[in-house]
Each structure stands twice: as structure tokens, then as C-alpha cells.
Design a protein around this motif. Structure first.
Motif, PDB file in Angstrom:
ATOM      1  N   ASN A   4       1.853 -33.828   1.591  1.00  0.00           N
ATOM      2  CA  ASN A   4       3.025 -33.195   0.993  1.00  0.00           C
ATOM      3  C   ASN A   4       3.010 -31.668   1.085  1.00  0.00           C
ATOM      4  O   ASN A   4       2.478 -31.120   2.046  1.00  0.00           O
ATOM      5  N   VAL A   5       3.574 -30.992   0.080  1.00  0.00           N
ATOM      6  CA  VAL A   5       3.779 -29.537   0.144  1.00  0.00           C
ATOM      7  C   VAL A   5       2.445 -28.788   0.235  1.00  0.00           C
ATOM      8  O   VAL A   5       2.339 -27.793   0.931  1.00  0.00           O
ATOM      9  N   ARG A   6       1.426 -29.293  -0.447  1.00  0.00           N
ATOM     10  CA  ARG A   6       0.120 -28.623  -0.413  1.00  0.00           C
ATOM     11  C   ARG A   6      -0.442 -28.604   1.010  1.00  0.00           C
ATOM     12  O   ARG A   6      -0.977 -27.598   1.475  1.00  0.00           O
ATOM     13  N   GLU A   7      -0.297 -29.709   1.721  1.00  0.00           N
ATOM     14  CA  GLU A   7      -0.774 -29.771   3.108  1.00  0.00           C
ATOM     15  C   GLU A   7       0.002 -28.801   3.982  1.00  0.00           C
ATOM     16  O   GLU A   7      -0.573 -28.084   4.807  1.00  0.00           O
ATOM     17  N   LEU A   8       1.330 -28.769   3.803  1.00  0.00           N
ATOM     18  CA  LEU A   8       2.174 -27.850   4.577  1.00  0.00           C
ATOM     19  C   LEU A   8       1.758 -26.407   4.332  1.00  0.00           C
ATOM     20  O   LEU A   8       1.605 -25.617   5.266  1.00  0.00           O
ATOM     21  N   GLU A   9       1.558 -26.051   3.077  1.00  0.00           N
ATOM     22  CA  GLU A   9       1.141 -24.687   2.735  1.00  0.00           C
ATOM     23  C   GLU A   9      -0.193 -24.337   3.396  1.00  0.00           C
ATOM     24  O   GLU A   9      -0.355 -23.263   3.974  1.00  0.00           O
ATOM     25  N   ASN A  10      -1.146 -25.265   3.331  1.00  0.00           N
ATOM     26  CA  ASN A  10      -2.466 -25.019   3.923  1.00  0.00           C
ATOM     27  C   ASN A  10      -2.392 -24.844   5.433  1.00  0.00           C
ATOM     28  O   ASN A  10      -3.061 -23.977   6.005  1.00  0.00           O
ATOM     29  N   VAL A  11      -1.558 -25.656   6.093  1.00  0.00           N
ATOM     30  CA  VAL A  11      -1.418 -25.557   7.547  1.00  0.00           C
ATOM     31  C   VAL A  11      -0.808 -24.216   7.933  1.00  0.00           C
ATOM     32  O   VAL A  11      -1.278 -23.549   8.857  1.00  0.00           O
ATOM     33  N   VAL A  12       0.231 -23.799   7.221  1.00  0.00           N
ATOM     34  CA  VAL A  12       0.871 -22.511   7.546  1.00  0.00           C
ATOM     35  C   VAL A  12      -0.115 -21.362   7.331  1.00  0.00           C
ATOM     36  O   VAL A  12      -0.218 -20.472   8.173  1.00  0.00           O
ATOM     37  N   GLU A  13      -0.873 -21.398   6.243  1.00  0.00           N
ATOM     38  CA  GLU A  13      -1.864 -20.338   6.009  1.00  0.00           C
ATOM     39  C   GLU A  13      -2.908 -20.322   7.119  1.00  0.00           C
ATOM     40  O   GLU A  13      -3.277 -19.261   7.629  1.00  0.00           O
ATOM     41  N   ARG A  14      -3.395 -21.501   7.504  1.00  0.00           N
ATOM     42  CA  ARG A  14      -4.399 -21.593   8.569  1.00  0.00           C
ATOM     43  C   ARG A  14      -3.874 -20.995   9.865  1.00  0.00           C
ATOM     44  O   ARG A  14      -4.566 -20.249  10.557  1.00  0.00           O
ATOM     45  N   LEU A  15      -2.607 -21.302  10.201  1.00  0.00           N
ATOM     46  CA  LEU A  15      -2.017 -20.776  11.428  1.00  0.00           C
ATOM     47  C   LEU A  15      -1.887 -19.264  11.383  1.00  0.00           C
ATOM     48  O   LEU A  15      -2.207 -18.568  12.346  1.00  0.00           O
ATOM     49  N   VAL A  16      -1.427 -18.747  10.253  1.00  0.00           N
ATOM     50  CA  VAL A  16      -1.259 -17.292  10.109  1.00  0.00           C
ATOM     51  C   VAL A  16      -2.608 -16.585  10.259  1.00  0.00           C
ATOM     52  O   VAL A  16      -2.716 -15.553  10.918  1.00  0.00           O
ATOM     53  N   VAL A  17      -3.649 -17.152   9.686  1.00  0.00           N
ATOM     54  CA  VAL A  17      -4.975 -16.521   9.678  1.00  0.00           C
ATOM     55  C   VAL A  17      -5.704 -16.669  11.009  1.00  0.00           C
ATOM     56  O   VAL A  17      -6.379 -15.747  11.462  1.00  0.00           O
ATOM     57  N   THR A  18      -5.563 -17.837  11.664  1.00  0.00           N
ATOM     58  CA  THR A  18      -6.412 -18.108  12.831  1.00  0.00           C
ATOM     59  C   THR A  18      -5.776 -17.808  14.185  1.00  0.00           C
ATOM     60  O   THR A  18      -6.492 -17.629  15.169  1.00  0.00           O
ATOM     61  N   VAL A  19      -4.441 -17.777  14.260  1.00  0.00           N
ATOM     62  CA  VAL A  19      -3.790 -17.541  15.552  1.00  0.00           C
ATOM     63  C   VAL A  19      -3.756 -16.039  15.824  1.00  0.00           C
ATOM     64  O   VAL A  19      -3.255 -15.259  15.014  1.00  0.00           O
ATOM     65  N   ASN A  20      -4.291 -15.653  16.978  1.00  0.00           N
ATOM     66  CA  ASN A  20      -4.362 -14.224  17.313  1.00  0.00           C
ATOM     67  C   ASN A  20      -3.048 -13.662  17.836  1.00  0.00           C
ATOM     68  O   ASN A  20      -2.796 -12.469  17.723  1.00  0.00           O
ATOM     69  N   GLU A  21      -2.227 -14.519  18.428  1.00  0.00           N
ATOM     70  CA  GLU A  21      -0.956 -14.052  18.979  1.00  0.00           C
ATOM     71  C   GLU A  21       0.097 -13.886  17.880  1.00  0.00           C
ATOM     72  O   GLU A  21      -0.051 -14.429  16.792  1.00  0.00           O
ATOM     73  N   ASP A  22       1.160 -13.134  18.190  1.00  0.00           N
ATOM     74  CA  ASP A  22       2.235 -12.917  17.217  1.00  0.00           C
ATOM     75  C   ASP A  22       3.130 -14.142  17.050  1.00  0.00           C
ATOM     76  O   ASP A  22       3.701 -14.355  15.988  1.00  0.00           O
ATOM     77  N   ILE A  23       3.274 -14.931  18.122  1.00  0.00           N
ATOM     78  CA  ILE A  23       4.108 -16.131  18.076  1.00  0.00           C
ATOM     79  C   ILE A  23       3.198 -17.353  18.014  1.00  0.00           C
ATOM     80  O   ILE A  23       2.354 -17.563  18.886  1.00  0.00           O
ATOM     81  N   ILE A  24       3.400 -18.171  16.989  1.00  0.00           N
ATOM     82  CA  ILE A  24       2.620 -19.399  16.832  1.00  0.00           C
ATOM     83  C   ILE A  24       3.316 -20.498  17.623  1.00  0.00           C
ATOM     84  O   ILE A  24       4.461 -20.846  17.349  1.00  0.00           O
ATOM     85  N   LYS A  25       2.613 -21.030  18.632  1.00  0.00           N
ATOM     86  CA  LYS A  25       3.195 -22.010  19.552  1.00  0.00           C
ATOM     87  C   LYS A  25       2.623 -23.401  19.283  1.00  0.00           C
ATOM     88  O   LYS A  25       1.623 -23.543  18.573  1.00  0.00           O
ATOM     89  N   PRO A  26       3.250 -24.443  19.854  1.00  0.00           N
ATOM     90  CA  PRO A  26       2.790 -25.812  19.595  1.00  0.00           C
ATOM     91  C   PRO A  26       1.310 -26.047  19.855  1.00  0.00           C
ATOM     92  O   PRO A  26       0.657 -26.778  19.112  1.00  0.00           O
ATOM     93  N   HIS A  27       0.748 -25.413  20.900  1.00  0.00           N
ATOM     94  CA  HIS A  27      -0.667 -25.671  21.201  1.00  0.00           C
ATOM     95  C   HIS A  27      -1.606 -25.091  20.137  1.00  0.00           C
ATOM     96  O   HIS A  27      -2.786 -25.427  20.110  1.00  0.00           O
ATOM     97  N   HIS A  28      -1.084 -24.243  19.248  1.00  0.00           N
ATOM     98  CA  HIS A  28      -1.896 -23.720  18.145  1.00  0.00           C
ATOM     99  C   HIS A  28      -2.013 -24.715  16.988  1.00  0.00           C
ATOM    100  O   HIS A  28      -2.875 -24.569  16.127  1.00  0.00           O
ATOM    101  N   LEU A  29      -1.119 -25.696  16.952  1.00  0.00           N
ATOM    102  CA  LEU A  29      -1.084 -26.634  15.832  1.00  0.00           C
ATOM    103  C   LEU A  29      -2.290 -27.567  15.852  1.00  0.00           C
ATOM    104  O   LEU A  29      -2.822 -27.880  16.913  1.00  0.00           O
ATOM    105  N   PRO A  30      -2.706 -28.031  14.663  1.00  0.00           N
ATOM    106  CA  PRO A  30      -3.794 -29.014  14.610  1.00  0.00           C
ATOM    107  C   PRO A  30      -3.409 -30.265  15.393  1.00  0.00           C
ATOM    108  O   PRO A  30      -2.234 -30.646  15.431  1.00  0.00           O
ATOM    109  N   SER A  31      -4.398 -30.905  16.010  1.00  0.00           N
ATOM    110  CA  SER A  31      -4.125 -32.055  16.882  1.00  0.00           C
ATOM    111  C   SER A  31      -3.471 -33.213  16.126  1.00  0.00           C
ATOM    112  O   SER A  31      -2.676 -33.950  16.693  1.00  0.00           O
ATOM    113  N   ASN A  32      -3.783 -33.362  14.836  1.00  0.00           N
ATOM    114  CA  ASN A  32      -3.176 -34.479  14.095  1.00  0.00           C
ATOM    115  C   ASN A  32      -1.663 -34.298  13.954  1.00  0.00           C
ATOM    116  O   ASN A  32      -0.921 -35.273  13.883  1.00  0.00           O
TER     117      ASN A  32
END
Length: 195
Positions: free
Chosen positions: A97-125
Motif C-alpha cells: 500500500n501507501v507505505r510501500e509506495l513512499e519507500n520506493v519513491v524515497e529509494r529512487l530519489v536517493v539511489t538514482v544518480n541521474e536527474d530523470i528516473i527511468k523504468p530500468h531504475h525501478l526494482p525488478s519486482n
């Protein structure tokens, strides 16, 4: 609606409201003897049932943007999401639910080095379990597909997006600048069903 402090002697008036949340069926748990009946009836004054995120897809995009802004601000960044990334996030079932969504967005913001977060940056699940992949498998393949297949995939995606956004075939047809009957026929052809 009043308490006496430990060691105190006079009552103190309180004006409080208790808000309790659970993902369990408390009534069933009371029947099974796993939850105190008296506590259940004290809490069960104004029940509010919130559907899981997978059943309220229209809430996903505003939540994504809220969390993206929140974490951009928190970490002093300016990350953006590619359209395909948003589509994948919207199509994912979000079992957490919302907690998972929030955690995923935070992880992407913190770990992706590029300015645009693209599909290949998403967790495999998320990429692997999205119905988006079933509709558009060529998106993430490195192989060349036939032009006919690519055109069909794009047509299917545009009809899907228009129906998701505009809700009715008439309004979707107007946005796509085609006849309503064409939208109906193509939606049936591609098995598109927007609820």
C-alpha cells in the motif's frame, strides 16, 4: 473523559479522540477470541474503510508526486520521473500500500544518480509484475520488433491512456481525434477494460 495522574489525587478533564487503524478483520478476530470484545466495541464507533491502493489507481499518481516533492525537498534534489516510470508505478499492485509506495519513491530519489528516473531504475519486482509489461513487452526489450507490431503497441497504449484519463469512450475519442466507434472497436480488440 478524565484521568488521574499517577500519584495525583484530582481528576483532569480530557477532550480526546482515538484514531486506530488496522489491516485486520477485527470483527472476525473477536469471534475467534483473538481480539478483546470490549476493546473492539470501544474502538468501533465510526469505522472508515479504505480500499487498498491497487483498487484506487487514481490515487497513485498524486501520491507519487507528493512523495517525489517531499523527498526532493528533504535531500535537496530535483529528480523527475519519466512517463514510462509513472506508468509502471501506476500499474503495480502495491501489496504494501501507501507505505510501500513512499519507500520506493524515497529509494529512487536517493539511489538514482541521474536527474530523470527511468523504468530500468525501478526494482525488478515492480517492472516484472506490472500489467504494463504484458501490454507493452517491446518497451523493455533490446530486440527490434516489426513496425506493424510497434504501431499496434503504440495504438494500444494511446487508447489505454485516453480511456484511463477521460473515463468514457466519447471523451477518449475526442482527445484522440478519432470516432467513438473506433475507440470501442480497438478497446475490444486490445482487451482494454478501464474500471
Amino acid at each position: 473523559k478524565e484521568i488521574i495522574r499517577l500519584g495525583g489525587s484530582r481528576p483532569i478533564k480530557l477532550d480526546v479522540r482515538i484514531i486506530a487503524a488496522t489491516n485486520k478483520d477485527l470483527a472476525k478476530m473477536v469471534e475467534e477470541g483473538k481480539f478483546r470484545e470490549d476493546l473492539y466495541y470501544r474502538l468501533n464507533v465510526v469505522p472508515i474503510f479504505i480500499l487498498p491502493l491497487r483498487e484506487r489507481k487514481s490515487d497513485i499518481f498524486p501520491l507519487i508526486m507528493h512523495f517525489l516533492n517531499k523527498f526532493n525537498q528533504k535531500y535537496g534534489l530535483n529528480k523527475k520521473l519519466a512517463t514510462d516510470t509513472v506508468d509502471l508505478l501506476t500499474e503495480y499492485s502495491w501489496p504494501g500500500n501507501v507505505r510501500e509506495l513512499e519507500n520506493v519513491v524515497e529509494r529512487l530519489v536517493v539511489t538514482v544518480n541521474e536527474d530523470i528516473i527511468k523504468p530500468h531504475h525501478l526494482p525488478s519486482n515492480i517492472v516484472g509484475n506490472s500489467s504494463f509489461n504484458e501490454r507493452f513487452p517491446w518497451r523493455f526489450a533490446n530486440d527490434v520488433v516489426s513496425l506493424k507490431d510497434a504501431v499496434a503497441y503504440v495504438e494500444k497504449e494511446m487508447i489505454f491512456r485516453a480511456l484511463r484519463k477521460y473515463k468514457t469512450t466519447r471523451r477518449a475519442a475526442k482527445a484522440l481525434k478519432i470516432n467513438q466507434s473506433t475507440v470501442v472497436r480497438k478497446a475490444q480488440k486490445y482487451n482494454i477494460n478501464i474500471k
